[in-house]
Design a protein around this motif. Structure first.
Motif, PDB file in Angstrom:
ATOM      1  N   ALA A   1      53.379  30.052  34.748  1.00 28.32           N
ATOM      2  CA  ALA A   1      52.578  30.096  33.531  1.00 28.32           C
ATOM      3  C   ALA A   1      51.474  29.051  33.682  1.00 28.32           C
ATOM      4  O   ALA A   1      51.667  28.017  34.326  1.00 28.32           O
ATOM      5  CB  ALA A   1      53.435  29.776  32.312  1.00 28.32           C
ATOM      6  N   LEU A   2      50.303  29.323  33.113  1.00 22.84           N
ATOM      7  CA  LEU A   2      49.167  28.420  33.264  1.00 22.84           C
ATOM      8  C   LEU A   2      48.576  28.057  31.907  1.00 22.84           C
ATOM      9  O   LEU A   2      48.245  28.935  31.113  1.00 22.84           O
ATOM     10  CB  LEU A   2      48.085  29.085  34.128  1.00 22.84           C
ATOM     11  N   ALA A   3      48.450  26.750  31.665  1.00 22.52           N
ATOM     12  CA  ALA A   3      47.720  26.273  30.491  1.00 22.52           C
ATOM     13  C   ALA A   3      46.233  26.433  30.801  1.00 22.52           C
ATOM     14  O   ALA A   3      45.685  25.738  31.657  1.00 22.52           O
ATOM     15  CB  ALA A   3      48.076  24.815  30.227  1.00 22.52           C
ATOM     16  N   PHE A   4      45.598  27.361  30.120  1.00 23.80           N
ATOM     17  CA  PHE A   4      44.255  27.813  30.468  1.00 23.80           C
ATOM     18  C   PHE A   4      43.260  27.378  29.398  1.00 23.80           C
ATOM     19  O   PHE A   4      43.425  27.706  28.225  1.00 23.80           O
ATOM     20  CB  PHE A   4      44.279  29.334  30.600  1.00 23.80           C
ATOM     21  N   SER A   5      42.221  26.646  29.815  1.00 28.52           N
ATOM     22  CA  SER A   5      41.240  26.144  28.850  1.00 28.52           C
ATOM     23  C   SER A   5      39.908  26.871  28.917  1.00 28.52           C
ATOM     24  O   SER A   5      39.079  26.736  28.012  1.00 28.52           O
ATOM     25  CB  SER A   5      40.985  24.648  29.106  1.00 28.52           C
ATOM     26  N   GLY A   6      39.672  27.615  29.992  1.00 31.64           N
ATOM     27  CA  GLY A   6      38.369  28.236  30.187  1.00 31.64           C
ATOM     28  C   GLY A   6      37.389  27.334  30.906  1.00 31.64           C
ATOM     29  O   GLY A   6      36.234  27.717  31.123  1.00 31.64           O
ATOM     30  N   GLY A   7      37.830  26.119  31.284  1.00 29.77           N
ATOM     31  CA  GLY A   7      36.977  25.197  32.013  1.00 29.77           C
ATOM     32  C   GLY A   7      37.021  25.444  33.512  1.00 29.77           C
ATOM     33  O   GLY A   7      37.736  26.334  33.999  1.00 29.77           O
ATOM     34  N   VAL A   8      36.261  24.638  34.258  1.00 25.67           N
ATOM     35  CA  VAL A   8      36.107  24.827  35.701  1.00 25.67           C
ATOM     36  C   VAL A   8      37.449  24.828  36.430  1.00 25.67           C
ATOM     37  O   VAL A   8      37.735  25.713  37.243  1.00 25.67           O
ATOM     38  CB  VAL A   8      35.206  23.720  36.291  1.00 25.67           C
ATOM     39  N   ASP A   9      38.285  23.829  36.134  1.00 23.49           N
ATOM     40  CA  ASP A   9      39.508  23.638  36.910  1.00 23.49           C
ATOM     41  C   ASP A   9      40.550  24.716  36.645  1.00 23.49           C
ATOM     42  O   ASP A   9      41.069  25.328  37.588  1.00 23.49           O
ATOM     43  CB  ASP A   9      40.099  22.257  36.604  1.00 23.49           C
ATOM     44  N   SER A  10      40.865  24.946  35.383  1.00 22.52           N
ATOM     45  CA  SER A  10      41.899  25.949  35.107  1.00 22.52           C
ATOM     46  C   SER A  10      41.405  27.355  35.448  1.00 22.52           C
ATOM     47  O   SER A  10      42.198  28.230  35.780  1.00 22.52           O
ATOM     48  CB  SER A  10      42.368  25.870  33.649  1.00 22.52           C
ATOM     49  N   ALA A  11      40.084  27.557  35.392  1.00 24.92           N
ATOM     50  CA  ALA A  11      39.530  28.860  35.785  1.00 24.92           C
ATOM     51  C   ALA A  11      39.781  29.120  37.269  1.00 24.92           C
ATOM     52  O   ALA A  11      40.218  30.204  37.662  1.00 24.92           O
ATOM     53  CB  ALA A  11      38.039  28.908  35.478  1.00 24.92           C
ATOM     54  N   TYR A  12      39.499  28.119  38.101  1.00 25.57           N
ATOM     55  CA  TYR A  12      39.737  28.312  39.536  1.00 25.57           C
ATOM     56  C   TYR A  12      41.224  28.437  39.833  1.00 25.57           C
ATOM     57  O   TYR A  12      41.630  29.230  40.690  1.00 25.57           O
ATOM     58  CB  TYR A  12      39.136  27.171  40.365  1.00 25.57           C
ATOM     59  N   LEU A  13      42.040  27.675  39.105  1.00 29.74           N
ATOM     60  CA  LEU A  13      43.484  27.757  39.329  1.00 29.74           C
ATOM     61  C   LEU A  13      44.004  29.149  38.973  1.00 29.74           C
ATOM     62  O   LEU A  13      44.879  29.686  39.671  1.00 29.74           O
ATOM     63  CB  LEU A  13      44.198  26.679  38.516  1.00 29.74           C
ATOM     64  N   LEU A  14      43.478  29.744  37.918  1.00 33.03           N
ATOM     65  CA  LEU A  14      43.883  31.101  37.562  1.00 33.03           C
ATOM     66  C   LEU A  14      43.453  32.079  38.656  1.00 33.03           C
ATOM     67  O   LEU A  14      44.217  32.982  39.036  1.00 33.03           O
ATOM     68  CB  LEU A  14      43.278  31.502  36.220  1.00 33.03           C
TER      69      LEU A  14
END
Length: 248
Positions: free
Chosen positions: A14-27
């Motif tokens: 599961a991923l805590a997703f913010s829509g920012g650069v880092d979580s976007a690339y992680l997704l």
């Protein structure tokens, strides 16, 4: 260890997703290498609408499963009072909500987008992540912010050059109570300035007074729109001033 190896060890996440650069690339990476990933976006009072819009857009472009969770974060212990470690209590509330939803969906591993450039000593929220056993693959793999941006660009993600954006609560000084009214003032003021072409700026608030922080390159643009900015922001603030210590 690289991200491909990480997701071999943790194939269902599961991923805590913010829509920012880092979580976007992680997704993006999780979609490439994990067997199963689900993103969770928490919409609380501290997140402006454009962050949710970016999260939805990216999830759609990647074909990723994303769930929105609504959270009244001002009701969480100590958050409204805005102490110096407010971020700790806020992260506990947000990640607690994500963990509960993820667990009900059958996920036992939760990830966030903290990268190797983030200073743990300067981010009290990271203590909350450690207490909740949240994993940070970008940090574990030694990927810095600049590397994440480059990899995102190569992957064709629109977020690759998105400016860093701290939550709305960071515009209000510690010790001053956070209210729906001062959060609305901040979001409205910053949205207005975005519409005029400003980027990577802040409209900070203190006791009802606004202080604008801009990169030096945008000072000329500010002078061009000075009267309009004063008119708009004074609908929400007693005074509007410019911080001459420009953003680097």
């Amino acid at each position: 260890m690289n991200l491909k190896e990480f997701f071999k060890l943790h194939p269902k996440v599961a991923l805590a997703f913010s829509g920012g650069v880092d979580s976007a690339y992680l997704l993006y990476a999780a979609k490439q290498y994990a067997e199963e990933v689900k993103a969770y976006y928490v919409k609380a009072e501290f997140q402006p609408q454009f962050e949710l819009d970016d999260a939805v857009r990216l999830a759609n472009e990647l074909g990723a499963d994303m769930q929105r969770l609504d959270l009244h974060v001002l009701s969480a212990p100590y958050v409204k009072e805005n102490p110096s470690n407010r971020c700790y209590y806020c992260k506990k509330a947000i990640f607690g909500a994500i963990m509960e939803a993820a667990k009900s969906d059958g996920f036992t591993v939760l990830l966030d987008g903290t990268n190797a450039s983030d200073d743990a000593a300067d981010r009290p929220g990271m203590r909350a992540l450690a207490e909740l056993s949240v994993l940070s693959p970008l940090r574990a793999c030694g990927l810095t912010k600049s590397q994440v941006r480059q990899l995102s660009k190569e992957a064709g993600l629109f977020t690759w050059d998105k400016p860093a954006y701290a939550c709305l609560a960071t515009r209000i000084p510690h010790g001053e109570e956070i209210t729906p009214e001062n959060l609305l003032a901040t979001e409205t003021a910053e949205n207005y300035m975005f519409s005029l072409g400003f980027s990577d700026f802040r409209v900070r608030s203190q006791n009802g007074h606004a202080r604008i922080q801009l990169p030096e390159s945008q000072l000329t643009l500010l002078l061009e729109h000075r009267r309009a900015i004063l008119t708009k922001l004074k609908e929400y603030y007693k005074t509007v001033s410019l911080d001459l210590e420009v953003r680097g």
